[in-house]
Design a protein around this motif. Structure first.
Motif, short mmCIF file in Angstrom:
data_model
loop_
_atom_site.label_atom_id
_atom_site.label_comp_id
_atom_site.label_asym_id
_atom_site.label_seq_id
_atom_site.Cartn_x
_atom_site.Cartn_y
_atom_site.Cartn_z
N ILE A 1 1.76 17.82 6.14
CA ILE A 1 2.90 18.22 5.33
C ILE A 1 3.18 19.70 5.57
CG2 ILE A 1 3.81 18.46 2.99
CD1 ILE A 1 1.92 16.13 2.22
N ARG B 1 0.85 -1.18 0.00
CA ARG B 1 0.00 0.00 0.00
C ARG B 1 0.89 1.24 0.00
NH1 ARG B 1 -4.93 -0.22 1.14
NH2 ARG B 1 -4.73 -2.14 2.30
N CYS B 2 0.65 2.12 -0.94
CA CYS B 2 1.36 3.41 -0.97
C CYS B 2 0.64 4.35 -0.01
CB CYS B 2 1.34 4.01 -2.37
SG CYS B 2 2.22 3.01 -3.57
N VAL B 3 1.40 5.07 0.79
CA VAL B 3 0.81 5.94 1.79
C VAL B 3 1.31 7.36 1.59
CG1 VAL B 3 0.59 6.36 4.28
CG2 VAL B 3 0.74 4.03 3.41
N LYS B 4 0.40 8.31 1.70
CA LYS B 4 0.76 9.71 1.59
C LYS B 4 0.21 10.43 2.81
CE LYS B 4 0.06 13.80 -1.22
NZ LYS B 4 -0.67 14.39 -2.34
N ALA B 5 1.02 11.26 3.43
CA ALA B 5 0.57 12.03 4.59
C ALA B 5 -0.49 13.04 4.17
CB ALA B 5 1.75 12.75 5.23
N PRO B 6 -1.51 13.28 5.02
CA PRO B 6 -2.52 14.29 4.68
C PRO B 6 -1.89 15.67 4.55
CG PRO B 6 -2.98 13.26 6.81
CD PRO B 6 -1.74 12.65 6.27
N GLN B 7 -2.49 16.53 3.76
CA GLN B 7 -1.95 17.87 3.53
C GLN B 7 -1.73 18.63 4.83
OE1 GLN B 7 -0.49 19.03 1.14
NE2 GLN B 7 -1.29 18.15 -0.71
#
Length: 129
Positions: free
Chosen positions: A124, A115-121
């Motif tokens: 960041i 699973r690719c994970v991106k931090a919420p805006q």
């Protein structure tokens, strides 16, 4: 805001949120099932999730109660944790809490993904001018 339902489905049934042995014969494209209570799709079933944690069968007997990160180093067999079950698993094994092991150097398995994970805006940090 979390959810403690068995299949991370917000009280929904496994059939509505996951591909598993009762409703699939192969992997499926993502996003075809209902999202869970957090709006996330495909958290269980379809393919097992390859995790960053090293596997130790006894780890949870000695780990911290909150946010355990797994053993610091691989064991003798160099096993990684996999979770979430796959299209060919029974409903019991598609729980996000079900943990099994997979050889770290074996990446040729049709029922394991990641699973690719991106931090919420909001997390960041914006660059300063």
């Amino acid at each position: 805001v979390g959810d403690r339902s068995l299949y991370h489905a917000g009280g929904d049934t496994a059939d509505h949120v996951a591909w598993y042995v009762a409703n699939a014969n192969y992997t499926h494209s993502i996003g075809q099932k209902r999202p869970n209570a957090l709006g996330l799709h495909d958290m269980t079933g379809n393919v097992r999730e390859w995790c960053a944690d090293w596997y130790d069968e006894a780890y949870y007997y000695m780990s911290p109660e909150e946010n355990p990160t797994g053993p610091d180093a691989p064991g003798e067999l160099e096993l990684k944790v996999v979770r979430g079950g796959a299209w060919n698993d029974d409903v019991y094994f598609i729980r996000t809490t079900y943990r099994s092991a997979h050889l770290a150097d074996n990446n040729q398995n049709v029922v394991i993904g990641f699973r690719c994970v991106k931090a919420p805006q909001s997390v960041i940090s914006a660059p300063t001018p």
